[in-house]
Design a protein around this motif. Structure first.
Motif, short mmCIF file in Angstrom:
data_model
loop_
_atom_site.label_atom_id
_atom_site.label_comp_id
_atom_site.label_asym_id
_atom_site.label_seq_id
_atom_site.Cartn_x
_atom_site.Cartn_y
_atom_site.Cartn_z
N ASN A 180 0.84 -1.19 0.00
CA ASN A 180 0.00 0.00 0.00
C ASN A 180 0.89 1.26 0.00
O ASN A 180 2.00 1.24 0.52
N ILE A 181 0.39 2.31 -0.61
CA ILE A 181 1.08 3.59 -0.51
C ILE A 181 1.08 3.97 0.97
O ILE A 181 0.08 3.81 1.67
N LYS A 182 2.22 4.45 1.43
CA LYS A 182 2.39 4.80 2.85
C LYS A 182 1.87 6.22 3.05
O LYS A 182 2.58 7.21 2.86
N TRP A 183 0.59 6.30 3.42
CA TRP A 183 -0.08 7.59 3.58
C TRP A 183 0.36 8.28 4.87
O TRP A 183 0.61 7.62 5.87
N LYS A 184 0.44 9.59 4.80
CA LYS A 184 0.76 10.37 6.00
C LYS A 184 -0.43 10.31 6.94
O LYS A 184 -1.58 10.31 6.51
#
Length: 186
Positions: A180-184
């Motif tokens: 997964n994209i590492k969201w802030k």
């Protein structure tokens, strides 16, 4: 390893514009500057993802094969570098040079570009035609770390060949699968 699939941006969507830092050249580059009048591939990748590392050589081979045919390739990393410092712009430049990327490797610091493209995972691939309409989104091919399938790029290559030969791209497309994209965290 998380196994997150693509969100599958609706076909026909116009590519959202952006202006991002190219970690290799140090310049701010826009979609308008980078797009091709034939086809443009935008891929969301990052340095540390094992799914991306697994196909890195395949991405480089694909780009070399199709850049000579007038296709533009753009890589974007949107990961939160506070919690994933290995994806920082300085290390993106190192990775691009080590792997041999022949295309810009852009840093999406605000993550707004990833959100605009509905990107969910790394790697996530998008192909836009001459009018910047999405004609393909999803996987490079069936290869994943540990599944024994060779990295061929067959799915994206097939879509590229259709676009370059003025044929319709099959709308039956398989989502990519990756980290997964590492969201802030807000």
């Amino acid at each position: 390893m998380s196994r997150t699939p693509s969100n599958m941006l609706p076909l026909g969507t116009t590519a959202p514009n952006f202006k991002l830092l190219d970690t290799v050249s140090g310049k701010m580059l826009s979609l308008a500057e980078l797009k091709s009048d034939k086809a443009t591939v935008i891929m969301f990748i990052c340095n540390h993802c094992p799914f991306v590392k697994h196909i890195d050589d395949g991405i480089v081979a694909l780009a070399k094969d199709y850049q000579s045919k007038g296709v533009s390739f753009i890589a974007i990393s949107s990961n939160d570098i506070e919690n994933y410092p290995q994806d920082s712009p300085d290390l993106m430049k190192v990775e691009a040079e080590k792997v041999g990327y022949t295309f810009p490797y852009l840093y999406d610091e605000t993550q707004e570009v990833a959100k605009a493209y509905q990107a969910a995972c790394t790697p996530d691939f998008y192909l836009f035609d001459a009018e910047l309409k999405c004609v393909y989104r999803g996987q490079l091919d069936d290869s994943r770390p540990g599944n024994g399938q060779p990295v061929t790029g067959k799915d994206l290559r097939s879509a590229l060949d259709c676009v370059l030969n003025n044929k319709g791209v099959d709308s039956e497309q398989r989502p990519s699968l990756g980290c997964n994209i590492k969201w802030k965290v807000s």
